[in-house]
Write an enzyme that holds these catalytic residues in place. Structure first.
Site, PDB file in Angstrom:
ATOM      1  N   CYS A 111       0.820  -1.229   0.000  1.00 51.99           N
ATOM      2  CA  CYS A 111       0.000   0.000   0.000  1.00 51.99           C
ATOM      3  C   CYS A 111       0.850   1.272   0.000  1.00 51.99           C
ATOM      4  O   CYS A 111       0.336   2.353  -0.252  1.00 51.99           O
ATOM      5  CB  CYS A 111      -0.941   0.008   1.198  1.00 51.99           C
ATOM      6  SG  CYS A 111      -1.992  -1.435   1.267  1.00 51.99           S
ATOM      7  N   HIS A 247      -2.905   7.251   2.697  1.00 47.88           N
ATOM      8  CA  HIS A 247      -3.417   5.983   2.169  1.00 47.88           C
ATOM      9  C   HIS A 247      -4.775   5.697   2.805  1.00 47.88           C
ATOM     10  O   HIS A 247      -4.932   5.761   4.031  1.00 47.88           O
ATOM     11  CB  HIS A 247      -2.416   4.864   2.486  1.00 47.88           C
ATOM     12  CG  HIS A 247      -2.973   3.506   2.254  1.00 47.88           C
ATOM     13  ND1 HIS A 247      -3.653   3.176   1.100  1.00 47.88           N
ATOM     14  CD2 HIS A 247      -2.984   2.382   3.028  1.00 47.88           C
ATOM     15  CE1 HIS A 247      -4.051   1.907   1.177  1.00 47.88           C
ATOM     16  NE2 HIS A 247      -3.656   1.411   2.337  1.00 47.88           N
ATOM     17  N   ASN A 277     -10.295   0.164   0.372  1.00 48.24           N
ATOM     18  CA  ASN A 277      -8.833   0.279   0.355  1.00 48.24           C
ATOM     19  C   ASN A 277      -8.327  -0.242  -0.997  1.00 48.24           C
ATOM     20  O   ASN A 277      -8.364  -1.442  -1.245  1.00 48.24           O
ATOM     21  CB  ASN A 277      -8.273  -0.546   1.526  1.00 48.24           C
ATOM     22  CG  ASN A 277      -6.757  -0.580   1.565  1.00 48.24           C
ATOM     23  OD1 ASN A 277      -6.086  -0.162   0.617  1.00 48.24           O
ATOM     24  ND2 ASN A 277      -6.219  -1.086   2.657  1.00 48.24           N
TER      25      ASN A 277
HETATM   26  N1  ACO Z   1     -18.306  -8.294   9.817  1.00 51.79           N
HETATM   27  C1  ACO Z   1     -18.739  -8.622  11.051  1.00 51.79           C
HETATM   28  N2  ACO Z   1     -17.917  -9.004  12.034  1.00 51.79           N
HETATM   29  C2  ACO Z   1     -16.602  -9.066  11.782  1.00 51.79           C
HETATM   30  C3  ACO Z   1     -16.085  -8.728  10.516  1.00 51.79           C
HETATM   31  C4  ACO Z   1     -16.992  -8.336   9.507  1.00 51.79           C
HETATM   32  N3  ACO Z   1     -16.605  -8.001   8.269  1.00 51.79           N
HETATM   33  N4  ACO Z   1     -14.741  -8.871  10.556  1.00 51.79           N
HETATM   34  C5  ACO Z   1     -14.408  -9.271  11.783  1.00 51.79           C
HETATM   35  N5  ACO Z   1     -15.542  -9.386  12.521  1.00 51.79           N
HETATM   36  C6  ACO Z   1     -15.662  -9.797  13.915  1.00 51.79           C
HETATM   37  C7  ACO Z   1     -14.506 -10.685  14.355  1.00 51.79           C
HETATM   38  O1  ACO Z   1     -14.754 -12.042  14.018  1.00 51.79           O
HETATM   39  C8  ACO Z   1     -14.506 -10.452  15.840  1.00 51.79           C
HETATM   40  O2  ACO Z   1     -15.528 -11.226  16.407  1.00 51.79           O
HETATM   41  P1  ACO Z   1     -15.275 -12.013  17.786  1.00 51.79           P
HETATM   42  O3  ACO Z   1     -14.957 -10.929  18.801  1.00 51.79           O
HETATM   43  O4  ACO Z   1     -16.564 -12.708  18.010  1.00 51.79           O
HETATM   44  O5  ACO Z   1     -14.102 -12.881  17.529  1.00 51.79           O
HETATM   45  C9  ACO Z   1     -14.918  -8.991  15.983  1.00 51.79           C
HETATM   46  O6  ACO Z   1     -15.562  -8.647  14.742  1.00 51.79           O
HETATM   47  C10 ACO Z   1     -13.741  -8.063  16.175  1.00 51.79           C
HETATM   48  O7  ACO Z   1     -12.737  -8.381  15.244  1.00 51.79           O
HETATM   49  P2  ACO Z   1     -11.409  -7.557  15.136  1.00 51.79           P
HETATM   50  O8  ACO Z   1     -10.566  -8.096  14.029  1.00 51.79           O
HETATM   51  O9  ACO Z   1     -10.812  -7.478  16.494  1.00 51.79           O
HETATM   52  O10 ACO Z   1     -12.000  -6.148  14.710  1.00 51.79           O
HETATM   53  P3  ACO Z   1     -11.351  -4.728  14.807  1.00 51.79           P
HETATM   54  O11 ACO Z   1     -12.181  -3.855  15.642  1.00 51.79           O
HETATM   55  O12 ACO Z   1      -9.867  -4.782  15.050  1.00 51.79           O
HETATM   56  O13 ACO Z   1     -11.534  -4.208  13.315  1.00 51.79           O
HETATM   57  C11 ACO Z   1     -10.240  -3.899  11.324  1.00 51.79           C
HETATM   58  C12 ACO Z   1     -10.916  -4.895  12.230  1.00 51.79           C
HETATM   59  C13 ACO Z   1     -11.293  -2.987  10.728  1.00 51.79           C
HETATM   60  C14 ACO Z   1      -9.529  -4.634  10.204  1.00 51.79           C
HETATM   61  C15 ACO Z   1      -9.245  -3.069  12.180  1.00 51.79           C
HETATM   62  O14 ACO Z   1      -8.393  -3.896  12.937  1.00 51.79           O
HETATM   63  C16 ACO Z   1      -8.388  -2.182  11.357  1.00 51.79           C
HETATM   64  O15 ACO Z   1      -8.854  -1.211  10.816  1.00 51.79           O
HETATM   65  N6  ACO Z   1      -7.081  -2.470  11.261  1.00 51.79           N
HETATM   66  C17 ACO Z   1      -6.189  -1.681  10.460  1.00 51.79           C
HETATM   67  C18 ACO Z   1      -5.706  -2.466   9.364  1.00 51.79           C
HETATM   68  C19 ACO Z   1      -6.223  -2.051   8.029  1.00 51.79           C
HETATM   69  O16 ACO Z   1      -6.873  -1.042   7.839  1.00 51.79           O
HETATM   70  N7  ACO Z   1      -5.899  -2.890   7.089  1.00 51.79           N
HETATM   71  C20 ACO Z   1      -6.276  -2.645   5.757  1.00 51.79           C
HETATM   72  C21 ACO Z   1      -5.299  -3.293   4.866  1.00 51.79           C
HETATM   73  S1  ACO Z   1      -3.670  -3.053   5.257  1.00 51.79           S
HETATM   74  C22 ACO Z   1      -3.144  -1.710   4.529  1.00 51.79           C
HETATM   75  O17 ACO Z   1      -3.780  -1.106   3.756  1.00 51.79           O
HETATM   76  C23 ACO Z   1      -1.820  -1.307   4.867  1.00 51.79           C
END
Ligand code: ACO
Length: 320
Positions: A111, A247, A277
């Site tokens: 990215c 980004h 993204n």
């Molecule tokens: N829909 C519903 N529930 C979901 C989904 C979904 N799409 N995805 C995960 N969940 C659930 C999980 O299973 C988990 O459930 P559980 O507690 O019963 O196990 C719960 O939601 C929480 O999951 P987490 O992964 O802890 O969710 P989090 O609040 O961390 O959000 C996210 C996830 C949005 C990816 C966040 O961590 C984030 O924004 N991280 C930054 C990374 C990023 O933006 N990456 C993009 C690509 S990398 C890049 O571009 C460099």
């Protein structure tokens, strides 16, 4: 010589996929996706592929710059999703747009790729090797996500953004990039692994895998510090920056970076809601939108910053 952007262009996958569409594919909800990421929809390819998206963005950038593709001497494509190992996507774009005299190659920095490509093009321009270059960020992550994995498939979209850069006598351009290979495991996509001569196993493609919370922590720490270091090194003040184009990975990451820099949210335009993204394409797509909406004025100072797999990060400051 100083690097200046003289034209921008972008394109995206033909099919719009809303959060509601994804509710039919995996167990998720519009509410979950939007509140965690800011994404409402994204575009995915329907067979047109990365070559077509990158070439379309490049052609639009050349038209806006008022140049013929034949004037382009260098084509860099930042991508993690090439159609093939070779020819490179940059060579494919060269063939599509008829930039016969250009040297063309791809850059892989996930990215952060667009910033790495801009940084590389700047070196060629400043050294006097080339005068005019096309820098493209293009990714088609829809072919790398596991469409059964709700943790990742809701996040990404397909697109391409391009800029024509030219060596000019005045203006400003600074950039800095960095990497930390020791932490690469938090964001991976294994490509074509497992092929073996002895066992005659065929290679398999992997999917994107991510430790979302670790990526989040990395981004909100690294992006502000790399911007601050770059501004300090070149005696630039944060308050003099017109826009920070980050980004587009997550609305909450962008808000956290704005807060850490102590700069108002209005300086951080976003389009993640419509595109998701798009990896290396996200910054140049956003830049092209602002440019076409007439929001950039001559002399505006713009900071761009990316972060991603590798781990990699980078920032650039330019005068419009
Ligand atoms: N829909 C519903 N529930 C979901 C989904 C979904 N799409 N995805 C995960 N969940 C659930 C999980 O299973 C988990 O459930 P559980 O507690 O019963 O196990 C719960 O939601 C929480 O999951 P987490 O992964 O802890 O969710 P989090 O609040 O961390 O959000 C996210 C996830 C949005 C990816 C966040 O961590 C984030 O924004 N991280 C930054 C990374 C990023 O933006 N990456 C993009 C690509 S990398 C890049 O571009 C460099």
């Amino acid at each position: 010589m100083i690097t200046k952007i003289i034209g921008t262009g972008s394109s995206q996958g033909r099919r719009r996929v809303s959060n509601q569409d994804l509710e039919q594919v995996v167990e998720t909800s519009d509410e979950w996706i939007h509140s965690r990421t800011g994404i409402s929809s994204r575009y995915v390819t329907e067979g047109e592929g990365i070559k077509a998206m990158a070439a379309e963005a490049a052609e639009k950038a050349c038209i806006q710059a008022g140049i013929s593709p034949k004037e382009v001497e260098l084509i860099l494509v930042a991508t993690s999703t090439p159609e093939c190992c070779f020819p490179s996507t940059a060579c494919q774009v060269q063939g599509e747009i008829g930039a016969e005299g250009a040297a063309a190659f791809d850059i892989s920095a996930a990215c952060s790729g667009f910033i790495f490509a801009l940084h590389t093009a700047n070196s060629f321009l400043v050294s006097g090797t080339y005068k005019t270059a096309l820098v493209i960020g293009a990714d088609e992550l829809s072919k790398l996500v596991d469409w059964n994995d709700r943790r990742t498939c809701v996040l990404f979209g397909d697109g391409a953004g391009a800029v024509v850069v030219r060596a000019e006598d005045d203006g400003k351009f600074f950039s800095a990039v960095g990497s930390d290979g020791s932490r690469g495991e938090i964001l991976t996509c294994v490509s074509r692994s497992g092929g073996n001569f002895i066992t005659k196993k065929q290679p398999k493609m992997g999917f994107i895998a991510m430790d979302g919370q670790e990526v989040f922590k990395f981004a909100v720490k690294k992006v502000p510090s790399c911007i601050e270091e770059m501004l300090k090194e070149h005696q630039e003040k944060p308050e003099d920056i017109r826009y920070y184009l980050l980004h587009q990975a997550n609305e909450r990451i962008i808000a956290a970076v704005a807060k850490r820099l102590g700069e108002p949210a209005e300086k951080f335009p976003m389009n993640i809601s419509a595109y998701g993204n798009t990896s290396a394409a996200s910054i140049p797509i956003l830049l092209d939108e602002l440019n076409r909406e007439g929001k950039l004025n001559r002399g505006d100072k713009i900071v761009m910053a990316g972060f991603g797999g590798g781990l990699t990060w980078g920032s650039a400051l330019l005068e419009w």
